[in-house]
Motif scaffolding. Structure first.
Motif, PDB file in Angstrom:
ATOM      1  N   ARG A 339       0.597  -1.602  -0.041  1.00 57.39           N
ATOM      2  CA  ARG A 339       0.108   0.004  -0.247  1.00 57.39           C
ATOM      3  C   ARG A 339       0.927   0.982  -0.093  1.00 57.39           C
ATOM      4  NH1 ARG A 339      -3.651   1.791  -2.328  1.00 57.39           N
ATOM      5  NH2 ARG A 339      -5.486  -0.445  -1.635  1.00 57.39           N
ATOM      6  N   ALA A 340       2.244   1.232   0.697  1.00 54.96           N
ATOM      7  CA  ALA A 340       2.748   2.026   0.759  1.00 54.96           C
ATOM      8  C   ALA A 340       3.743   2.198  -0.735  1.00 54.96           C
ATOM      9  CB  ALA A 340       3.429   2.072   1.869  1.00 54.96           C
ATOM     10  N   GLU A 341       3.862   1.503  -1.134  1.00 55.60           N
ATOM     11  CA  GLU A 341       4.669   1.609  -2.447  1.00 55.60           C
ATOM     12  C   GLU A 341       3.575   2.323  -3.831  1.00 55.60           C
ATOM     13  OE1 GLU A 341       7.887   0.368  -3.592  1.00 55.60           O
ATOM     14  OE2 GLU A 341       7.503  -1.830  -3.191  1.00 55.60           O
ATOM     15  N   VAL A 342       2.466   1.761  -3.414  1.00 55.99           N
ATOM     16  CA  VAL A 342       1.379   2.054  -4.585  1.00 55.99           C
ATOM     17  C   VAL A 342       1.345   3.486  -4.583  1.00 55.99           C
ATOM     18  CG1 VAL A 342      -1.189   2.036  -5.476  1.00 55.99           C
ATOM     19  CG2 VAL A 342       0.165   0.203  -4.774  1.00 55.99           C
ATOM     20  N   PHE A 343       1.450   4.016  -3.402  1.00 53.35           N
ATOM     21  CA  PHE A 343       1.094   5.422  -2.956  1.00 53.35           C
ATOM     22  C   PHE A 343       1.626   6.542  -3.284  1.00 53.35           C
ATOM     23  CE2 PHE A 343       1.188   9.352  -0.579  1.00 53.35           C
ATOM     24  CZ  PHE A 343       0.189  10.104  -0.945  1.00 53.35           C
ATOM     25  N   ALA A 344       3.167   6.063  -3.321  1.00 51.01           N
ATOM     26  CA  ALA A 344       4.562   6.638  -3.922  1.00 51.01           C
ATOM     27  C   ALA A 344       4.312   7.120  -5.183  1.00 51.01           C
ATOM     28  CB  ALA A 344       5.753   5.616  -2.666  1.00 51.01           C
ATOM     29  N   ALA A 345       4.055   5.864  -5.472  1.00 50.76           N
ATOM     30  CA  ALA A 345       4.395   5.321  -7.478  1.00 50.76           C
ATOM     31  C   ALA A 345       3.457   6.547  -7.867  1.00 50.76           C
ATOM     32  CB  ALA A 345       4.151   4.250  -7.626  1.00 50.76           C
ATOM     33  N   ARG A 346       1.992   6.341  -7.525  1.00 47.96           N
ATOM     34  CA  ARG A 346       0.737   7.055  -7.770  1.00 47.96           C
ATOM     35  C   ARG A 346       1.570   8.699  -8.045  1.00 47.96           C
ATOM     36  NH1 ARG A 346      -3.236   5.255  -5.055  1.00 47.96           N
ATOM     37  NH2 ARG A 346      -3.969   3.685  -6.659  1.00 47.96           N
ATOM     38  N   ALA A 347       1.228   9.219  -6.485  1.00 47.36           N
ATOM     39  CA  ALA A 347       1.672  10.929  -6.840  1.00 47.36           C
ATOM     40  C   ALA A 347       3.399  10.719  -7.232  1.00 47.36           C
ATOM     41  CB  ALA A 347       3.130  10.939  -4.716  1.00 47.36           C
ATOM     42  N   ILE A 348       3.819  10.050  -7.771  1.00 48.58           N
ATOM     43  CA  ILE A 348       5.472  10.457  -8.659  1.00 48.58           C
ATOM     44  C   ILE A 348       4.612  10.239 -10.226  1.00 48.58           C
ATOM     45  CG2 ILE A 348       7.523   9.179  -9.796  1.00 48.58           C
ATOM     46  CD1 ILE A 348       7.742   8.082  -7.079  1.00 48.58           C
ATOM     47  N   CYS A 349       3.744   9.197 -10.392  1.00 49.81           N
ATOM     48  CA  CYS A 349       3.045   9.944 -11.420  1.00 49.81           C
ATOM     49  C   CYS A 349       2.586  10.987 -11.649  1.00 49.81           C
ATOM     50  CB  CYS A 349       2.529   8.412 -11.859  1.00 49.81           C
ATOM     51  SG  CYS A 349       3.480   6.729 -12.215  1.00 49.81           S
ATOM     52  N   LEU A 350       1.588  11.200 -10.402  1.00 48.84           N
ATOM     53  CA  LEU A 350       0.944  12.485 -10.560  1.00 48.84           C
ATOM     54  C   LEU A 350       2.137  13.605 -10.871  1.00 48.84           C
ATOM     55  CD1 LEU A 350      -1.896  11.912  -8.734  1.00 48.84           C
ATOM     56  CD2 LEU A 350      -2.068  11.230 -11.053  1.00 48.84           C
ATOM     57  N   ALA A 351       3.151  13.920 -10.142  1.00 48.19           N
ATOM     58  CA  ALA A 351       3.821  14.982 -10.012  1.00 48.19           C
ATOM     59  C   ALA A 351       4.446  15.070 -11.343  1.00 48.19           C
ATOM     60  CB  ALA A 351       4.970  14.818  -8.530  1.00 48.19           C
TER      61      ALA A 351
END
Length: 565
Positions: A339-351
């Motif tokens: 869950r922590a990794e998915v959140f981080a990857a989602r934020a990177i893509c949106l950034a």
């Protein structure tokens, strides 16, 4: 539990972590308010959850097939595609001049994640069309734009990308497809292309191929390549699909996953095509399409990772082994880390998407450099995380994860292609340490400055997490300086672990922002990431700086197990 689009998580990121407000503050995207985002993402999430997700298993069990030279899609895919097209989701970020909504990429990519999480095999169709739309918007003449863009944006026609040949994969310059002038402004395109996603379709009325080929006076290598529009059905004088072109689907590839997506071997036999952009400038036009697709593929990894995680968590809550297995420490470790990794990857893509939007809206070269720097990270890390989380999902299921009927294995089989296509993740990493550090790493250092400033701002409320993030960013700063000065072979040998380290620190930065703005569960999730995922940069950076000498010294025969005694 069926897939549910993570709308609230996306909206939280756009409010507190990667602010949509910065994009909406520009004149170009002034309509992209928080209210607009809520409405758009809620409706897209409903469509993905209710219409697309039920088709995912059908596409796996009843693959696309080739009958009498025509592709027949998986059951229900025509209905699912119609929902995508009729909802206006294909043209969400396209120019309003030809029927698009003109909304920012940050919303478009969020919608793409929902569709990919729901049914990756079907989402690949509009993804390629969106890439072709971008290429035509930037490079095609007005006449071609007028003919093709309205149909592509509406979803009446779909677009493809034709690069790869049997002898020309990543080495695109080795292609053999040729283009001969017909004397009427069109060209005869002859050659074979492989791995063409949705190269034919029965869910649209026409398929438009963007094909790389070489003109008679084209020099060898990539500098002599041109890009052509080669439609399956040639538009008549009214822009309607007319006579069939001289091209055909030779076969469909039998793939590990994404069975519902027809991956075609295409044969062009003197097919009529029209030049996109200038002669011998095809790679520039194609890279416009590929860059759009690279971020979108990273988003695909996040989407499938989210879907796999949802399924694993639901199974763990129901599965009884000395009580529900979701209460077992190791299962909780796997689910929490995922869950922590998915959140981080989602934020990177949106950034990354946010940087693209700001660059387009303002023309700021720093925003453009940021977008360029983040693109290979978003593509590679989003897909790596998707593969890891899908693999974790199988593990959480235990023995049942290895049984096809549970559906856990499909997520891994489907997402496994994403680190390979649109430029392998190794190529993304070499792009990061090569072209993206060619100026000494200015864009990378700017991101590191931002991460350290964010850590300083969090010192009063979250001192231990803030200190860990600041120190990790400082280690990354030293490694970035070393990588910028390293020789080409040493940089390339350390490229993949360097990209991983940069992504991990970015992920910690975004978790820290979320922890400051969110509730207790956000703070706990940030702690899980900072304490369990972030420390892995020590190994990443050690490998990144190890160089190439030991790799070059190992004899080729050793890889086959034939090293000397």
């Amino acid at each position: 539990m069926a897939y549910v689009a993570p709308v609230e998580d996306t909206l939280f990121i756009l409010r507190h972590v990667v602010p949509l407000s910065e994009v909406a503050a520009t004149e170009r995207f002034a309509e992209a308010t928080g209210e607009t985002a809520h409405a758009v993402l809620t409706e897209a999430g409903r469509m993905a959850t209710d219409v697309l997700a039920p088709l995912n298993r059908e596409g796996d069990l009843a693959p696309a097939r080739l009958e009498n030279g025509r592709v027949r899609s998986s059951p229900g895919f025509e209905r699912g595609y119609a929902a995508i097209a009729e909802g206006g989701w294909i043209g969400l970020s396209s120019t309003p001049d030809h029927g698009g909504a003109g909304l920012p990429q940050v919303l478009n990519q969020a919608v793409g994640e929902y569709m990919a999480g729901a049914c990756l095999a079907l989402q690949l169709n509009p993804l390629l069309t969106q890439g072709q739309i971008e290429a035509l918007e930037h490079h095609a003449d007005e006449a071609m734009q007028a003919t093709y863009l309205p149909k592509l944006i509406s979803g009446e026609w779909n677009g493809t990308m034709n690069l790869t040949e049997p002898a020309a994969g990543s080495d695109v310059g080795a292609l053999r497809t040729r283009a001969e002038p017909n004397g009427d402004g069109s060209y005869a395109i002859t050659g074979q292309k492989i791995f063409i996603t949705w190269g034919d379709s029965d869910v649209t009325e026409n398929t438009c191929h963007a094909v790389l080929a070489r003109l008679p006076d084209g020099v060898p290598g990539v500098k002599g390549i041109s890009l052509f529009m080669v439609p399956k059905l040639i538009p008549d004088e009214n822009g309607k699909p007319g006579v069939a072109n001289n091209l055909k689907v030779v076969s469909l590839e039998h793939k590990i996953g994404i069975h519902g997506s027809p991956t075609c071997v295409m044969s062009f036999e003197g097919a009529q095509g029209w030049l996109i952009g200038e002669p011998h400038k095809g790679m520039a036009a194609m890279f416009t399409m590929m860059n759009a697709a690279r971020l979108a593929v990273g988003v695909q990894g996040v989407g499938v990772g989210e879907a796999a995680l949802q399924k694993a968590a639901a199974y763990a809550a129901e599965r009884e082994q000395f009580g529900p297995i979701i209460r077992h420490a190791d299962v909780r470790r796997m689910l929490a880390t995922a869950r922590a990794e998915v959140f981080a990857a989602r934020a990177i893509c949106l950034a990354c998407a946010q940087a693209i939007d700001l660059a387009r809206a303002t023309g700021d070269p720093d925003c453009a450099a940021r977008a360029a720097f983040l693109t290979p990270i978003a593509k590679a890390w989003g897909t790596d995380v998707g593969c890891r989380v899908a693999d974790t999902g199988v593990q959480v299921h235990g023995g049942m994860g290895y049984i096809e009927e549970t559906g856990a294995g499909q997520f891994w089989r489907d997402v496994r292609i994403t680190p390979i296509y649109e430029g392998t993740n190794g190529i993304q990493a070499m792009d990061l340490v090569g072209r993206k550090l060619a100026d000494g790493g200015a864009a990378g250092f700017a991101l590191i400055d931002e991460m350290q400033a964010g850590a300083k701002a969090a010192q009063e409320t979250l001192p231990d997490l803030a200190e860990a993030v600041w120190q990790a960013a400082e280690s990354l700063r030293e490694a970035t300086a070393a990588m910028a000065e390293a020789s080409g072979p040493d940089r390339n040998a350390g490229a993949v672990p360097f990209l991983a380290a940069f992504a991990r620190v970015l992920g910690a930065h975004y978790h820290l922002r979320a922890a400051q703005a969110g509730d207790e569960s956000r703070r706990i999730l940030a702690r899980i990431y900072v304490e369990r995922v972030l420390p892995r940069i020590l190994g990443d950076l050690s490998e990144a700086r190890a160089g190439a000498a030991d790799l070059d010294a190992l004899p080729d025969a050793a890889f086959a197990g034939a090293a000397g005694a």
